[in-house]
Design an enzyme around this catalytic site. Structure first.
Site, PDB file in Angstrom:
ATOM      1  N   GLY A  52       0.860  -1.176   0.000  1.00 29.82           N
ATOM      2  CA  GLY A  52       0.000   0.000   0.000  1.00 29.82           C
ATOM      3  C   GLY A  52       0.893   1.221   0.000  1.00 29.82           C
ATOM      4  CB  ALA A  53       1.069   4.166  -2.242  1.00 29.48           C
ATOM      5  NE  ARG A  94       5.901  -3.047  -4.898  1.00 32.04           N
ATOM      6  CZ  ARG A  94       4.596  -3.321  -4.808  1.00 32.04           C
ATOM      7  NH1 ARG A  94       3.983  -3.228  -3.642  1.00 32.04           N
ATOM      8  NH2 ARG A  94       3.907  -3.667  -5.874  1.00 32.04           N
ATOM      9  CG  ASP A 240       0.201   2.053  -5.995  1.00 27.66           C
ATOM     10  OD1 ASP A 240       0.991   1.665  -5.125  1.00 27.66           O
ATOM     11  OD2 ASP A 240      -0.905   1.524  -6.183  1.00 27.66           O
ATOM     12  CG  ASN A 250      -4.980   1.650  -7.877  1.00 27.48           C
ATOM     13  OD1 ASN A 250      -4.288   1.786  -6.869  1.00 27.48           O
ATOM     14  ND2 ASN A 250      -6.132   1.008  -7.858  1.00 27.48           N
TER      15      ASN A 250
END
EC number: 5.3.1.23
Length: 349
Positions: A52-53, A94, A240, A250
């Site tokens: 989760g961002a 990421r 994101d 996303n």
């Protein structure tokens, strides 16, 4: 009555370590994993133990504060050199979630003018705690604004997990479900399972059930049929990365839902904090899309399901064009219409 307080926090600071809710073990095992160095943090992000961002940004901030406590540096210049090395290292984990880089930059900026190691260590710990505390307030505000888009009894479709365990608390796309329950507005979630890692099936259903919120799980392939036959009122997703014109990256499959919303004439909302916006990029074409390991697709829970050697295309995200988005819900309010102008205005204030 169950509330959001019953949902475990995704990240907790222990002073000399970080405890992360290991989301790869959910929903069957609730386990906290202890991270004691920057390498542990990097691996935890890569392995989706924390995801989760916003949560990635939070754990990165704590990771840098933790690493800074252990530097064997003789002066502030050597300290800054080691710190910048670790900032760059975490940034390789990421590439798509902009909150990671936002948090790294914020931590870096917090000690730019500091002249002593002890003070830098203190400020880094305080800044990481502030990032976490602010995210909880921001997510609650997103939920308050999002709730104005819905009414009691609405059925709302979502994908992946943009909930409490993806943030400090409340979530983004799931925040209106929690705020709604507090205010007596009952919303029913339809959760796409979200192949290949099943964040919807494993995580969204789990946390909503923890809070006693109505949720129905569907396969990703069922979305169109569910909209038609279950009278879905709207779709809400997290993000994101949102760029200057409103294009939004996303979880893979989000674009499919946006196209379906357009076809069926229902609203498609994106819920995200300002820390998810990237105004250095003009359009979604500039977003780097992470591609993950082929075994996420060829295997299910470790069992091979595809013929060995089958080529795999496994992007973690897709980009939804801004023209398919009804509104972008932030802690400052809801953006509608000319996203480029509205986003530019937000960041000029």
């Amino acid at each position: 009555m169950s509330t959001i307080i019953t949902i475990p926090r995704s990240v907790s600071w222990k002073g000399d370590a970080i405890a992360v809710l290991n989301q790869t073990k959910l929903p069957h095992v609730t386990e906290y994993k202890t991270l004691t160095n920057i390498e542990d943090v990097w691996k935890s992000i890569i392995m989706l133990e924390v995801r989760g961002a916003p949560a990635i940004g939070i754990v990165a901030a704590f990771g840098l504060a933790l690493a800074a406590k252990k530097y064997d540096a003789i002066n502030i210049y050597e300290f800054q050199k080691k710190f910048n090395r670790d900032c760059n290292y975490l940034g390789t984990s990421r590439p798509t979630a902009v909150n990671l880089f936002w948090a790294i930059d914020r931590m870096r900026e917090s000690i730019r003018e500091i002249t002593t190691i002890k003070e830098a260590q203190k400020i880094l710990e305080e800044e990481a705690l502030h990032i976490q505390q602010e995210d909880e307030m921001v997510c609650r505000s997103i939920g308050e604004h999002a709730l104005t888009c819905f009414k009691d009894g609405d059925k709302i479709l979502t994908i992946c997990n943009a909930g409490s365990i993806a943030t400090a608390r409340y979530g983004t796309a799931l925040a209106p479900f929690y705020i709604g329950k507090e205010k007596g507005v009952r919303l029913h979630a339809y959760a796409c399972e979200t192949r290949p890692v099943l964040q919807g099936g494993r995580l969204t259903t789990w946390e909503l059930k923890q809070a006693d919120i109505d949720v129905t799980l569907i396969t990703d392939n069922t979305a169109a049929h569910a909209i038609r036959t279950k009278e879905i009122n709207a779709i809400i997703v997290g993000a994101d990365r949102i760029v200057e014109n409103g294009d939004t990256a996303n979880k893979i499959g989000t674009l499919n839902l946006a196209i379906l919303a357009k076809y069926f004439g229902i609203p498609f909302y994106v819920a995200a904090p300002l820390s998810t916006f990237d105004t250095t990029k003009q359009t979604g074409a500039e977003i780097v899309i992470e591609e993950r390991d082929e075994t996420e697709v060829t295997k299910i829970f470790g069992k091979q399901v595809a013929p060995l050697g089958t080529p795999v295309f496994n992007p973690a995200f897709d980009v939804t064009p801004h023209e398919l988005i009804t509104g972008i819900i932030t802690e400052k309010g809801i953006l509608r219409g000319d996203y480029k102008q509205e986003i530019t205005s937000l960041f000029e204030k």
